[in-house]
Scaffold this motif. Sequence first.
Motif, PDB file in Angstrom:
ATOM      1  N   CYS A 116       2.130  -8.604   3.449  1.00  0.00           N
ATOM      2  CA  CYS A 116       1.432  -9.537   4.350  1.00  0.00           C
ATOM      3  C   CYS A 116       0.883  -8.764   5.550  1.00  0.00           C
ATOM      4  CB  CYS A 116       2.406 -10.610   4.833  1.00  0.00           C
ATOM      5  SG  CYS A 116       1.699 -11.717   6.086  1.00  0.00           S
ATOM      6  N   ILE A 117      -0.362  -9.055   5.930  1.00  0.00           N
ATOM      7  CA  ILE A 117      -0.925  -8.448   7.142  1.00  0.00           C
ATOM      8  C   ILE A 117      -1.022  -9.485   8.263  1.00  0.00           C
ATOM      9  CG2 ILE A 117      -3.319  -8.752   6.336  1.00  0.00           C
ATOM     10  CD1 ILE A 117      -1.867  -5.980   8.655  1.00  0.00           C
ATOM     11  N   GLY A 118      -0.589 -10.712   7.986  1.00  0.00           N
ATOM     12  CA  GLY A 118      -0.610 -11.727   9.044  1.00  0.00           C
ATOM     13  C   GLY A 118      -1.994 -12.227   9.372  1.00  0.00           C
ATOM     14  N   ALA A 151     -13.990  -9.473  12.154  1.00  0.00           N
ATOM     15  CA  ALA A 151     -12.559  -9.367  11.837  1.00  0.00           C
ATOM     16  C   ALA A 151     -12.262  -8.014  11.205  1.00  0.00           C
ATOM     17  CB  ALA A 151     -12.163 -10.508  10.909  1.00  0.00           C
ATOM     18  N   LYS A 152     -11.056  -7.887  10.639  1.00  0.00           N
ATOM     19  CA  LYS A 152     -10.624  -6.651  10.011  1.00  0.00           C
ATOM     20  C   LYS A 152     -11.130  -6.621   8.564  1.00  0.00           C
ATOM     21  CE  LYS A 152      -6.180  -7.539  10.508  1.00  0.00           C
ATOM     22  NZ  LYS A 152      -6.245  -8.961  10.912  1.00  0.00           N
ATOM     23  N   PRO A 153     -11.199  -5.453   7.970  1.00  0.00           N
ATOM     24  CA  PRO A 153     -11.658  -5.374   6.577  1.00  0.00           C
ATOM     25  C   PRO A 153     -10.825  -6.225   5.606  1.00  0.00           C
ATOM     26  CG  PRO A 153     -11.738  -3.212   7.573  1.00  0.00           C
ATOM     27  CD  PRO A 153     -11.063  -4.105   8.579  1.00  0.00           C
ATOM     28  N   CYS A 154      -9.512  -6.263   5.796  1.00  0.00           N
ATOM     29  CA  CYS A 154      -8.686  -7.061   4.881  1.00  0.00           C
ATOM     30  C   CYS A 154      -9.023  -8.550   5.017  1.00  0.00           C
ATOM     31  CB  CYS A 154      -7.192  -6.811   5.123  1.00  0.00           C
ATOM     32  SG  CYS A 154      -6.687  -6.980   6.853  1.00  0.00           S
ATOM     33  N   ASP A 155      -9.388  -8.982   6.228  1.00  0.00           N
ATOM     34  CA  ASP A 155      -9.807 -10.373   6.444  1.00  0.00           C
ATOM     35  C   ASP A 155     -11.096 -10.661   5.665  1.00  0.00           C
ATOM     36  OD1 ASP A 155      -7.724 -10.732   8.346  1.00  0.00           O
ATOM     37  OD2 ASP A 155      -9.000 -10.013   9.960  1.00  0.00           O
ATOM     38  N   VAL A 203     -14.253  -0.567  10.746  1.00  0.00           N
ATOM     39  CA  VAL A 203     -13.470   0.312   9.874  1.00  0.00           C
ATOM     40  C   VAL A 203     -12.109   0.456  10.532  1.00  0.00           C
ATOM     41  CG1 VAL A 203     -13.277   2.712   9.091  1.00  0.00           C
ATOM     42  CG2 VAL A 203     -15.453   1.502   8.878  1.00  0.00           C
ATOM     43  N   CYS A 204     -11.037   0.422   9.739  1.00  0.00           N
ATOM     44  CA  CYS A 204      -9.720   0.162  10.341  1.00  0.00           C
ATOM     45  C   CYS A 204      -8.656   1.161   9.900  1.00  0.00           C
ATOM     46  CB  CYS A 204      -9.307  -1.262   9.940  1.00  0.00           C
ATOM     47  SG  CYS A 204      -7.707  -1.741  10.562  1.00  0.00           S
ATOM     48  N   GLY A 205      -8.079   1.833  10.871  1.00  0.00           N
ATOM     49  CA  GLY A 205      -7.024   2.793  10.580  1.00  0.00           C
ATOM     50  C   GLY A 205      -5.645   2.175  10.495  1.00  0.00           C
ATOM     51  N   GLY A 206      -5.542   0.867  10.802  1.00  0.00           N
ATOM     52  CA  GLY A 206      -4.256   0.200  10.682  1.00  0.00           C
ATOM     53  C   GLY A 206      -3.904  -0.568  11.944  1.00  0.00           C
ATOM     54  N   ALA A 207      -3.189  -1.661  11.756  1.00  0.00           N
ATOM     55  CA  ALA A 207      -2.812  -2.534  12.869  1.00  0.00           C
ATOM     56  C   ALA A 207      -1.356  -2.267  13.238  1.00  0.00           C
ATOM     57  CB  ALA A 207      -2.998  -4.002  12.466  1.00  0.00           C
ATOM     58  N   SER A 208      -1.155  -1.891  14.488  1.00  0.00           N
ATOM     59  CA  SER A 208       0.219  -1.674  14.972  1.00  0.00           C
ATOM     60  C   SER A 208       0.940  -3.007  15.092  1.00  0.00           C
ATOM     61  CB  SER A 208       0.185  -1.039  16.359  1.00  0.00           C
ATOM     62  OG  SER A 208      -0.503   0.181  16.342  1.00  0.00           O
ATOM     63  N   SER A 258       3.123  -2.378   7.230  1.00  0.00           N
ATOM     64  CA  SER A 258       3.234  -1.860   5.858  1.00  0.00           C
ATOM     65  C   SER A 258       1.954  -2.062   5.048  1.00  0.00           C
ATOM     66  CB  SER A 258       4.392  -2.545   5.131  1.00  0.00           C
ATOM     67  OG  SER A 258       5.584  -2.319   5.820  1.00  0.00           O
ATOM     68  N   ARG A 259       1.322  -3.255   5.165  1.00  0.00           N
ATOM     69  CA  ARG A 259       0.107  -3.513   4.364  1.00  0.00           C
ATOM     70  C   ARG A 259      -0.969  -2.467   4.684  1.00  0.00           C
ATOM     71  NH1 ARG A 259      -4.971  -4.395   2.760  1.00  0.00           N
ATOM     72  NH2 ARG A 259      -5.402  -6.188   1.425  1.00  0.00           N
ATOM     73  N   CYS A 260      -0.936  -1.962   5.924  1.00  0.00           N
ATOM     74  CA  CYS A 260      -1.915  -0.953   6.316  1.00  0.00           C
ATOM     75  C   CYS A 260      -1.637   0.374   5.608  1.00  0.00           C
ATOM     76  CB  CYS A 260      -1.899  -0.765   7.825  1.00  0.00           C
ATOM     77  SG  CYS A 260      -2.172  -2.301   8.729  1.00  0.00           S
ATOM     78  N   LYS A 261      -0.358   0.684   5.431  1.00  0.00           N
ATOM     79  CA  LYS A 261      -0.032   1.927   4.723  1.00  0.00           C
ATOM     80  C   LYS A 261      -0.375   1.799   3.241  1.00  0.00           C
ATOM     81  CE  LYS A 261       3.486   3.064   8.046  1.00  0.00           C
ATOM     82  NZ  LYS A 261       4.835   2.722   8.460  1.00  0.00           N
ATOM     83  N   LEU A 262      -0.519   0.568   2.785  1.00  0.00           N
ATOM     84  CA  LEU A 262      -0.837   0.310   1.374  1.00  0.00           C
ATOM     85  C   LEU A 262      -2.243  -0.264   1.242  1.00  0.00           C
ATOM     86  CD1 LEU A 262       2.586  -1.415   0.605  1.00  0.00           C
ATOM     87  CD2 LEU A 262       1.933   0.926   0.014  1.00  0.00           C
ATOM     88  N   CYS A 263      -3.085  -0.004   2.246  1.00  0.00           N
ATOM     89  CA  CYS A 263      -4.372  -0.714   2.329  1.00  0.00           C
ATOM     90  C   CYS A 263      -5.427  -0.097   1.418  1.00  0.00           C
ATOM     91  CB  CYS A 263      -4.870  -0.690   3.771  1.00  0.00           C
ATOM     92  SG  CYS A 263      -6.417  -1.589   3.956  1.00  0.00           S
ATOM     93  N   PRO A 264      -6.007  -0.913   0.535  1.00  0.00           N
ATOM     94  CA  PRO A 264      -7.036  -0.395  -0.379  1.00  0.00           C
ATOM     95  C   PRO A 264      -8.451  -0.586   0.158  1.00  0.00           C
ATOM     96  CG  PRO A 264      -6.461  -2.621  -1.007  1.00  0.00           C
ATOM     97  CD  PRO A 264      -5.652  -2.305   0.237  1.00  0.00           C
ATOM     98  N   ARG A 282      -8.387  10.361   2.695  1.00  0.00           N
ATOM     99  CA  ARG A 282      -7.057  10.671   2.140  1.00  0.00           C
ATOM    100  C   ARG A 282      -6.382   9.400   1.631  1.00  0.00           C
ATOM    101  NH1 ARG A 282      -6.800  14.130   6.705  1.00  0.00           N
ATOM    102  NH2 ARG A 282      -5.625  12.590   7.893  1.00  0.00           N
ATOM    103  N   LYS A 283      -6.547   8.316   2.390  1.00  0.00           N
ATOM    104  CA  LYS A 283      -5.880   7.065   2.009  1.00  0.00           C
ATOM    105  C   LYS A 283      -6.437   6.529   0.696  1.00  0.00           C
ATOM    106  CE  LYS A 283      -4.381   3.436   4.987  1.00  0.00           C
ATOM    107  NZ  LYS A 283      -4.745   2.488   6.046  1.00  0.00           N
ATOM    108  N   LYS A 284      -7.761   6.539   0.575  1.00  0.00           N
ATOM    109  CA  LYS A 284      -8.379   6.053  -0.669  1.00  0.00           C
ATOM    110  C   LYS A 284      -7.858   6.860  -1.870  1.00  0.00           C
ATOM    111  CE  LYS A 284     -11.678   2.772  -0.325  1.00  0.00           C
ATOM    112  NZ  LYS A 284     -11.598   1.524  -1.099  1.00  0.00           N
TER     113      LYS A 284
END
Length: 407
Positions: free
Chosen positions: A20-22, A179-183, A208-213, A274-280, A350-352
């Motif tokens: 979940c990214i909330g 919004a964020k890419p996942c949104d 473009v999003c490096g992750g949400a703290s 966590s969803r950010c570390k697993l973000c596609p 690297r993430k992709k």
Amino acid sequence: MPNSPVAPASVREVVESGLCIGCGLCEALAPERWVMRMTDQGRLRPAPVSDEGPDADASILAACPGAVAEAVPRGEKNDDVWGSYTHMGEAWAGDPDIRFRAATGGVLTALGVHLLRAGKAAFILHCAADPERPMRSRWTISETPGQVVARAGSRYGPSDTLAGLEAALARNAPFAIIAKPCDAGAVRARAKADPRLDRLLVAVLVMVCGGASDLGKSLAVLEALGVDEDEVTLFRYRGHGNPGPTRIETRDGRVFEKTYAEMWADEAGWRIQSRCKLCPDAIGDAADIAAADIWPDANPTGEDDGFNGIITRTPEGQALMQAAVAAGDLVLGEDHGPRDYDHFQPHQLRKKQAMAARLRGLAAAGRPVYRHAGLRLDLLDSCDAEEEAGACKRAKQGRFDEEVPRK
Ligand SMILES: Cc1cc2nc3c(=O)[nH]c(=O)nc-3n(C[C@H](O)[C@H](O)[C@H](O)COP(=O)(O)OP(=O)(O)OC[C@H]3O[C@@H](n4cnc5c(N)ncnc54)[C@H](O)[C@@H]3O)c2cc1C
Ligand code: SF4
Ligand code: SF4
């Protein structure tokens, strides 16, 4: 879809497995069953207010970014890493005040303002500092250019913009989402079941999003300064320059600033969810337009006037960019190509390349994995055994585990 053996079967399972990214979509679609709450871990997550269940929540799971991530290529060109696009290049807001206030060069704000001024959108659904607790963010609707500008800037913490989706649709007027890419992926998936989105949603604009703290990152900043959250009247993460300082103001008139380097020097303290570390989908494949930073190796070399990268991904996004330029709301600089983005955003590359291996690691640990399509994860698969083993180990250690909050 290529990997659907263990997709999460319920909202609870999405949350408990760290997917979940909330985003807030479950509250928007089923407010009688879910309400967004801040967890003890400092993450916005859905809390049940009545019966849960896969059947009741099927419509949520069909669009939830913890259960599905997909994008349909609609640009004129394709790159294996950076996806489908028509234009990549430098851009910034035509209005110097927007450019100054915004996170980078004000592209997202300028596009929102353009849509309102041109009468193409009646309002923008996005997020802003909570006026009561300015360290936190909440979804908001901006009806005037002034409101969009006042809410410019990146918010490096939990944000649940899609909790406002039904309120936006209920207005039955054209609107845009920032919004964020996942949104963006969630909104596109939701559009398959809700025809109002095709009719009313004129643009999906993302960073473009490096992750949400999680909230702990911001709380740690306050703690180091000796400031309580209820003393805070302003928490601006960046902007007023590019990148601009993180600025905190208190009721009794104290002012604190940290440079971008001071704020982000210690990667271990970023507290990325966590969803950010697993973000596609962190590069906005599902959006009409994505805006980015374009610093070499993702590090600002100093303060500058604000230069975004802009990626148009659909015919609608390309037309919007061109109309904003014609109106003077947006200025374009030099063109870029995908290999420039490898250089601007090495972490995204690297993430992709790592994601397919991480997802295999989760599956090997018996954990659910979101379904994905159109994001090229299998094509880019690094087949990195260490990534796979590391993800499997972390999953087995419970490092992705989360609890569903109580109402
Ligand atoms: C959590 C986070 C991580 C990021 N990581 C990267 C990265 O790895 N690489 C990169 O190039 N850029 C990254 N950015 C994007 C960068 O900080 C700028 O947001 C982007 O360049 C757009 O700049 P702008 O000047 O056009 O934005 P602005 O004109 O300032 O507009 C920002 C808009 O985004 C909305 N917004 C701000 N924060 C959030 C949020 N957390 N959730 C939803 N909506 C929000 C605001 O409501 C506003 O409308 C990140 C941003 C965030 C919020
Ligand atoms: S990712 Fe969004 S839709 Fe999915 S469970 Fe979390 S808040 Fe709900
Ligand atoms: S990294 Fe991915 S999951 Fe995390 S906030 Fe950004 S787009 Fe969403």
